[in-house]
Design a protein around this motif. Structure first.
Motif, mmCIF file in Angstrom:
data_model
loop_
_atom_site.group_PDB
_atom_site.id
_atom_site.type_symbol
_atom_site.label_atom_id
_atom_site.label_comp_id
_atom_site.label_asym_id
_atom_site.label_seq_id
_atom_site.Cartn_x
_atom_site.Cartn_y
_atom_site.Cartn_z
ATOM 1 N N LEU A 18 0.839 -1.186 0.000
ATOM 2 C CA LEU A 18 0.000 0.000 0.000
ATOM 3 C C LEU A 18 0.880 1.245 0.000
ATOM 4 N N VAL A 19 0.443 2.253 -0.731
ATOM 5 C CA VAL A 19 1.122 3.548 -0.710
ATOM 6 C C VAL A 19 0.144 4.562 -0.132
ATOM 7 N N ALA A 20 0.513 5.140 1.018
ATOM 8 C CA ALA A 20 -0.355 6.079 1.740
ATOM 9 C C ALA A 20 0.158 7.500 1.583
ATOM 10 N N GLY A 21 -0.760 8.443 1.675
ATOM 11 C CA GLY A 21 -0.410 9.853 1.606
ATOM 12 C C GLY A 21 -1.633 10.664 1.251
ATOM 13 N N THR A 22 -1.566 11.959 1.496
ATOM 14 C CA THR A 22 -2.705 12.800 1.168
ATOM 15 C C THR A 22 -2.842 12.946 -0.340
ATOM 16 N N SER A 23 -3.978 13.446 -0.779
ATOM 17 C CA SER A 23 -4.184 13.688 -2.206
ATOM 18 C C SER A 23 -3.107 14.631 -2.732
ATOM 19 N N GLY A 24 -2.491 14.259 -3.843
ATOM 20 C CA GLY A 24 -1.447 15.081 -4.424
ATOM 21 C C GLY A 24 -0.047 14.766 -3.956
ATOM 22 N N ALA A 25 0.100 13.816 -3.037
ATOM 23 C CA ALA A 25 1.435 13.500 -2.518
ATOM 24 C C ALA A 25 2.281 12.698 -3.508
ATOM 25 N N GLY A 26 1.633 12.075 -4.477
ATOM 26 C CA GLY A 26 2.371 11.261 -5.444
ATOM 27 C C GLY A 26 2.187 9.772 -5.247
ATOM 28 N N LYS A 27 1.065 9.378 -4.657
ATOM 29 C CA LYS A 27 0.836 7.955 -4.365
ATOM 30 C C LYS A 27 0.830 7.104 -5.630
ATOM 31 N N THR A 28 0.088 7.555 -6.642
ATOM 32 C CA THR A 28 -0.081 6.717 -7.836
ATOM 33 C C THR A 28 1.225 6.565 -8.597
ATOM 34 N N SER A 29 1.953 7.664 -8.784
ATOM 35 C CA SER A 29 3.221 7.552 -9.516
ATOM 36 C C SER A 29 4.219 6.693 -8.750
ATOM 37 N N THR A 30 4.237 6.818 -7.426
ATOM 38 C CA THR A 30 5.143 5.995 -6.622
ATOM 39 C C THR A 30 4.727 4.528 -6.665
ATOM 40 N N ALA A 31 3.434 4.266 -6.528
ATOM 41 C CA ALA A 31 2.946 2.887 -6.579
ATOM 42 C C ALA A 31 3.284 2.246 -7.918
ATOM 43 N N ARG A 32 3.119 3.003 -8.990
ATOM 44 C CA ARG A 32 3.412 2.470 -10.321
ATOM 45 C C ARG A 32 4.897 2.105 -10.451
ATOM 46 N N HIS A 42 0.110 -3.174 -10.667
ATOM 47 C CA HIS A 42 -0.353 -1.966 -9.981
ATOM 48 C C HIS A 42 -1.832 -1.808 -10.280
ATOM 49 N N VAL A 43 -2.637 -1.761 -9.241
ATOM 50 C CA VAL A 43 -4.069 -1.516 -9.380
ATOM 51 C C VAL A 43 -4.328 -0.073 -8.954
ATOM 52 N N GLU A 44 -4.695 0.773 -9.900
ATOM 53 C CA GLU A 44 -4.979 2.173 -9.570
ATOM 54 C C GLU A 44 -6.384 2.253 -8.985
ATOM 55 N N ILE A 45 -6.464 2.495 -7.707
ATOM 56 C CA ILE A 45 -7.752 2.380 -7.021
ATOM 57 C C ILE A 45 -8.730 3.474 -7.437
ATOM 58 N N ASP A 46 -8.231 4.629 -7.865
ATOM 59 C CA ASP A 46 -9.125 5.668 -8.370
ATOM 60 C C ASP A 46 -9.902 5.183 -9.590
ATOM 61 N N ALA A 47 -9.248 4.392 -10.431
ATOM 62 C CA ALA A 47 -9.911 3.888 -11.629
ATOM 63 C C ALA A 47 -11.025 2.906 -11.293
ATOM 64 N N GLU A 76 -2.968 2.198 -3.966
ATOM 65 C CA GLU A 76 -2.998 3.368 -3.098
ATOM 66 C C GLU A 76 -3.953 3.098 -1.925
ATOM 67 N N TRP A 77 -3.572 3.579 -0.747
ATOM 68 C CA TRP A 77 -4.391 3.354 0.454
ATOM 69 C C TRP A 77 -5.349 4.520 0.633
ATOM 70 N N GLN A 78 -6.548 4.377 0.114
ATOM 71 C CA GLN A 78 -7.547 5.432 0.229
ATOM 72 C C GLN A 78 -8.952 4.853 0.095
ATOM 73 N N TYR A 79 -9.935 5.708 0.342
ATOM 74 C CA TYR A 79 -11.362 5.387 0.361
ATOM 75 C C TYR A 79 -11.725 4.612 1.632
ATOM 76 N N GLY A 80 -12.514 5.290 2.468
ATOM 77 C CA GLY A 80 -12.843 4.759 3.781
ATOM 78 C C GLY A 80 -13.523 3.407 3.769
ATOM 79 N N SER A 81 -14.307 3.138 2.740
ATOM 80 C CA SER A 81 -15.056 1.878 2.707
ATOM 81 C C SER A 81 -14.171 0.658 2.504
ATOM 82 N N VAL A 82 -12.926 0.869 2.032
ATOM 83 C CA VAL A 82 -12.062 -0.284 1.750
ATOM 84 C C VAL A 82 -10.708 -0.201 2.450
ATOM 85 N N ARG A 83 -10.446 0.865 3.197
ATOM 86 C CA ARG A 83 -9.134 0.992 3.850
ATOM 87 C C ARG A 83 -8.827 -0.213 4.741
ATOM 88 N N ALA A 84 -9.840 -0.676 5.481
ATOM 89 C CA ALA A 84 -9.586 -1.764 6.426
ATOM 90 C C ALA A 84 -9.197 -3.051 5.720
#
Length: 200
Positions: A18-32, A42-47, A76-84
């Motif tokens: 998991l790659v954690a960080g606030t929006s704009g920190a670079g999570k997706t590019s780092t995860a990739r 790499h599964v882009e969770i926003d998609a 990326e570690w985001q979205y409250g419904s799936v973080r756990a």
């Protein structure tokens, strides 16, 4: 388990990251980049989350459940419904703990570029007009500002709940680069010591 830094070796090769960080920190590019270096998907969770018109996709949670059951992935570690469920399956968390000022520069530049180019993001979506930052409390730039402090609290809570989880804290882009070029590349090369050769 203590927090690891950019030069600390990873003694075991992680499979689910998991790659954690606030929006704009670079999570997706780092995860990739991590996924490419280690040869895992790499599964882009926003998609998975955003449907047409920025509406949440009804299959989002089921899609997440499906991919986290696989043996290896980076997301990326985001979205409250799936973080756990993401945290439960992960064996490494990479925390991009960049300063708020740096994150804001990144997210503003990214947003302006995407809008001017009418860059398609996920499922036909594009950034809204820039003036909506004044009217939309969930505009990505405002969201990055107001949620920046929350990541540290989430990481601290996760470390209490999962003391076995390896967490790497990276506080700048030089640290991110050093970590990928050092410990991650060492693992990719199969060095059993977990140390290999890194920049001084």
């Amino acid at each position: 388990m203590p927090l690891l830094g950019p030069a600390d070796p990873l003694l075991d090769r992680p499979a689910r990251i998991l790659v954690a960080g606030t929006s704009g920190a670079g999570k997706t590019s780092t995860a990739r980049r991590i996924a490419e270096r280690l040869g895992v998907q790499h599964v882009e969770i926003d998609a998975l989350y955003h449907g047409p018109g920025w509406t949440p996709r009804p299959t989002f949670e089921a899609d997440v459940q499906r991919f986290v059951a696989e043996p290896s992935w980076v997301t990326e570690w985001q979205y409250g419904s799936v973080r756990a469920v993401l945290a439960q399956r992960a064996d490494l968390l990479v925390w991009l703990d960049l300063p708020r000022a740096r994150v804001m520069r990144q997210v503003v530049v990214r947003t302006v570029v995407r809008r001017r180019r009418r860059q398609e993001l996920w499922n036909g979506n594009v950034e809204p007009p820039l003036w909506t930052i004044l009217t939309d409390r969930e505009h990505i730039v405002r969201w990055a500002w107001t949620t920046h402090r929350k990541t540290a609290a989430r990481v601290a809570d996760l470390r209490r709940r999962r003391p076995d989880l390896t967490v790497v804290r990276l506080r700048s882009w030089p640290e991110i680069e050093h970590w990928i070029a050092g410990p991650v590349t060492t693992l990719a090369a199969g060095d059993p010591s977990g140390r290999g050769t890194t920049d001084p």
